[in-house]
Design a protein around this motif. Structure first.
Motif, PDB file in Angstrom:
ATOM      1  N   SER A  14       0.828  -1.200   0.000  1.00  0.00           N
ATOM      2  CA  SER A  14       0.000   0.000   0.000  1.00  0.00           C
ATOM      3  C   SER A  14       0.859   1.246   0.000  1.00  0.00           C
ATOM      4  N   PRO A  15       0.606   2.205  -0.922  1.00  0.00           N
ATOM      5  CA  PRO A  15       1.423   3.418  -0.956  1.00  0.00           C
ATOM      6  C   PRO A  15       1.245   4.278   0.274  1.00  0.00           C
ATOM      7  N   THR A  16       0.149   4.069   1.035  1.00  0.00           N
ATOM      8  CA  THR A  16      -0.068   4.878   2.223  1.00  0.00           C
ATOM      9  C   THR A  16       0.846   4.484   3.353  1.00  0.00           C
ATOM     10  N   ALA A  17       1.480   3.305   3.260  1.00  0.00           N
ATOM     11  CA  ALA A  17       2.345   2.843   4.338  1.00  0.00           C
ATOM     12  C   ALA A  17       3.690   3.529   4.326  1.00  0.00           C
ATOM     13  N   THR A  18       4.070   4.108   3.193  1.00  0.00           N
ATOM     14  CA  THR A  18       5.345   4.809   3.072  1.00  0.00           C
ATOM     15  C   THR A  18       5.063   6.291   2.894  1.00  0.00           C
ATOM     16  N   SER A  19       5.589   7.099   3.779  1.00  0.00           N
ATOM     17  CA  SER A  19       5.286   8.524   3.735  1.00  0.00           C
ATOM     18  C   SER A  19       5.943   9.178   2.535  1.00  0.00           C
ATOM     19  N   SER A  20       5.370  10.290   2.102  1.00  0.00           N
ATOM     20  CA  SER A  20       5.937  11.013   0.969  1.00  0.00           C
ATOM     21  C   SER A  20       7.301  11.570   1.306  1.00  0.00           C
ATOM     22  N   THR A  21       7.515  11.929   2.580  1.00  0.00           N
ATOM     23  CA  THR A  21       8.818  12.461   2.964  1.00  0.00           C
ATOM     24  C   THR A  21       9.875  11.384   2.896  1.00  0.00           C
ATOM     25  N   ALA A  22       9.498  10.135   3.215  1.00  0.00           N
ATOM     26  CA  ALA A  22      10.463   9.041   3.119  1.00  0.00           C
ATOM     27  C   ALA A  22      10.865   8.817   1.687  1.00  0.00           C
ATOM     28  N   GLU A 223       4.382  -9.813   6.020  1.00  0.00           N
ATOM     29  CA  GLU A 223       3.612  -8.987   6.947  1.00  0.00           C
ATOM     30  C   GLU A 223       4.115  -9.195   8.377  1.00  0.00           C
ATOM     31  N   PRO A 224       5.233  -8.580   8.739  1.00  0.00           N
ATOM     32  CA  PRO A 224       5.795  -8.787  10.084  1.00  0.00           C
ATOM     33  C   PRO A 224       4.868  -8.329  11.198  1.00  0.00           C
ATOM     34  N   TRP A 225       3.965  -7.379  10.912  1.00  0.00           N
ATOM     35  CA  TRP A 225       3.034  -6.913  11.936  1.00  0.00           C
ATOM     36  C   TRP A 225       2.013  -7.990  12.307  1.00  0.00           C
ATOM     37  N   ALA A 249      11.154  -4.427  16.064  1.00  0.00           N
ATOM     38  CA  ALA A 249      11.904  -3.467  15.248  1.00  0.00           C
ATOM     39  C   ALA A 249      11.568  -3.630  13.776  1.00  0.00           C
ATOM     40  N   ALA A 250      11.439  -4.879  13.326  1.00  0.00           N
ATOM     41  CA  ALA A 250      11.085  -5.138  11.931  1.00  0.00           C
ATOM     42  C   ALA A 250       9.701  -4.591  11.613  1.00  0.00           C
ATOM     43  N   ARG A 251       8.780  -4.721  12.554  1.00  0.00           N
ATOM     44  CA  ARG A 251       7.437  -4.181  12.351  1.00  0.00           C
ATOM     45  C   ARG A 251       7.482  -2.660  12.226  1.00  0.00           C
ATOM     46  N   THR A 252       8.251  -2.033  13.116  1.00  0.00           N
ATOM     47  CA  THR A 252       8.364  -0.574  13.085  1.00  0.00           C
ATOM     48  C   THR A 252       8.929  -0.093  11.756  1.00  0.00           C
ATOM     49  N   ALA A 253      10.015  -0.727  11.322  1.00  0.00           N
ATOM     50  CA  ALA A 253      10.684  -0.292  10.095  1.00  0.00           C
ATOM     51  C   ALA A 253       9.841  -0.572   8.853  1.00  0.00           C
ATOM     52  N   SER A 254       9.325  -1.795   8.738  1.00  0.00           N
ATOM     53  CA  SER A 254       8.617  -2.179   7.515  1.00  0.00           C
ATOM     54  C   SER A 254       7.308  -1.426   7.364  1.00  0.00           C
ATOM     55  N   THR A 255       6.647  -1.108   8.467  1.00  0.00           N
ATOM     56  CA  THR A 255       5.413  -0.324   8.392  1.00  0.00           C
ATOM     57  C   THR A 255       5.672   1.054   7.800  1.00  0.00           C
ATOM     58  N   ALA A 256       6.868   1.578   8.036  1.00  0.00           N
ATOM     59  CA  ALA A 256       7.251   2.882   7.483  1.00  0.00           C
ATOM     60  C   ALA A 256       7.890   2.761   6.103  1.00  0.00           C
ATOM     61  N   GLY A 257       7.937   1.543   5.564  1.00  0.00           N
ATOM     62  CA  GLY A 257       8.481   1.355   4.223  1.00  0.00           C
ATOM     63  C   GLY A 257       9.951   1.045   4.160  1.00  0.00           C
ATOM     64  N   VAL A 258      10.579   0.721   5.303  1.00  0.00           N
ATOM     65  CA  VAL A 258      11.999   0.378   5.331  1.00  0.00           C
ATOM     66  C   VAL A 258      12.126  -1.142   5.477  1.00  0.00           C
ATOM     67  N   PRO A 259      12.627  -1.846   4.460  1.00  0.00           N
ATOM     68  CA  PRO A 259      12.780  -3.303   4.593  1.00  0.00           C
ATOM     69  C   PRO A 259      13.807  -3.652   5.647  1.00  0.00           C
ATOM     70  N   CYS A 260      13.585  -4.777   6.326  1.00  0.00           N
ATOM     71  CA  CYS A 260      14.450  -5.184   7.439  1.00  0.00           C
ATOM     72  C   CYS A 260      14.937  -6.593   7.215  1.00  0.00           C
ATOM     73  N   GLY A 261      16.210  -6.862   7.530  1.00  0.00           N
ATOM     74  CA  GLY A 261      16.779  -8.190   7.400  1.00  0.00           C
ATOM     75  C   GLY A 261      17.568  -8.557   8.624  1.00  0.00           C
ATOM     76  N   LEU A 262      17.679  -9.859   8.888  1.00  0.00           N
ATOM     77  CA  LEU A 262      18.505 -10.384   9.973  1.00  0.00           C
ATOM     78  C   LEU A 262      19.827 -10.882   9.405  1.00  0.00           C
ATOM     79  N   ILE A 263      20.898 -10.677  10.153  1.00  0.00           N
ATOM     80  CA  ILE A 263      22.221 -11.184   9.797  1.00  0.00           C
ATOM     81  C   ILE A 263      22.728 -12.041  10.947  1.00  0.00           C
ATOM     82  N   ASN A 264      23.269 -13.205  10.629  1.00  0.00           N
ATOM     83  CA  ASN A 264      23.956 -13.979  11.660  1.00  0.00           C
ATOM     84  C   ASN A 264      25.285 -13.289  11.934  1.00  0.00           C
ATOM     85  N   GLY A 265      25.385 -12.680  13.109  1.00  0.00           N
ATOM     86  CA  GLY A 265      26.576 -11.902  13.432  1.00  0.00           C
ATOM     87  C   GLY A 265      27.695 -12.711  14.048  1.00  0.00           C
ATOM     88  N   GLN A 266      27.554 -14.033  14.076  1.00  0.00           N
ATOM     89  CA  GLN A 266      28.590 -14.878  14.687  1.00  0.00           C
ATOM     90  C   GLN A 266      29.651 -15.253  13.656  1.00  0.00           C
TER      91      GLN A 266
END
Length: 266
Positions: A14-22, A223-225, A249-266
């Protein structure tokens, strides 16, 4: 650092999920901006003798950021580890639980953490800058504009900004609680192109794979939410977050249109 496609969220259709300023902020940037968050469990090791720096992991993290910079990416690092580094510096074998002690240990450890980053990034001819942020910085428009301008100017100067919560002065009411949340809010406010969270597993699972043999890996979550997974088991115990905070955190970011990924940091 390991592969970066372990778990990803897609941007909302949905285009409404990503703000015009973003959208405007992303389109005006010449280089894509990535927010990378690393926790204490990726930076440190602990046993009955106490804490020690996971130098191999730390060096891989710095090398990864150096490679991203050479490939044309801008990178902001959100790094935990001040309390853990303070434990090493002060010879403490256990993480403090008292708030005042924890604040003092964080104050001692933050300079130690930054010195390690400066030495390792310096070997790649990269400079770093430290920003300690409070939750109030996000709540006050003028405060955040000042923080945002500083970050953008650091990036323009070729400096890698390293952000951490100001554990030494924050009150309980104004704490983020974990740096996953801080990283997500930073990614949203900076209109980043992607957010990556370091963890100690290969994928997001339906349950803890260490205790549940039937746990299934989730490679892509649209749909992480609406995601429902079992995050009841404790994490490493060295940090304050866990898989539950990473999902939030993934829900917060993706709802604003920022994709989120996990990295194995080990």
């Amino acid at each position: 650092m390991a592969k970066t496609d372990n778990f990803q969220t897609r941007q909302p259709a949905s285009p409404t999920a990503t703000s015009s300023t973003a959208s405007m902020g992303t389109s005006q940037r010449e280089s894509p901006l990535l927010i990378l968050k690393v926790g204490t469990s990726s930076l440190m090791l602990s046993d009955e003798t106490g804490f020690r720096v996971n130098l191999a992991n730390l060096a891989r993290l710095v090398d990864t950021i150096g490679s991203l910079r050479r490939d044309g990416y801008q990178v902001v690092l959100v790094s935990s580890g001040a309390v853990g580094m303070g434990c090493i510096k002060l010879g403490m074998t256990k993480r403090p639980t008292d708030v005042r002690t924890k604040q003092a240990v964080a104050a001692a450890g933050q300079s130690h953490l930054l010195r390690l980053y400066e030495d390792l990034f310096g070997a790649l001819k990269l400079q770093v800058a430290q920003l300690l942020i409070n939750q109030s910085d996000f709540l006050d428009k003028d405060h955040w504009q000042s923080v945002k301008s500083t970050i953008h100017e650091c990036l323009a100067l070729g400096v890698v900004p390293i952000i951490n919560e100001n554990d030494s002065t924050n009150t309980a009411e104004m704490r983020f609680g974990d740096n996953d949340n801080l990283a997500a809010l930073t990614a949203v406010q900076l209109e980043a192109d992607a957010l990556f969270l370091c963890t100690d597993v290969d994928f997001l699972y339906t349950a803890n794979p260490r205790s549940d043999p039937n746990a299934k890996a989730l490679r892509i979550v649209d749909e992480p939410w609406a995601l429902q997974v079992d995050t009841a088991d404790e994490g490493s115990g060295m940090g304050t977050g866990g898989m539950a905070t990473k999902i939030l955190a993934a829900r917060t970011a993706s709802t604003a249109g920022v994709p989120c990924g996990l990295i194995n940091g080990q």
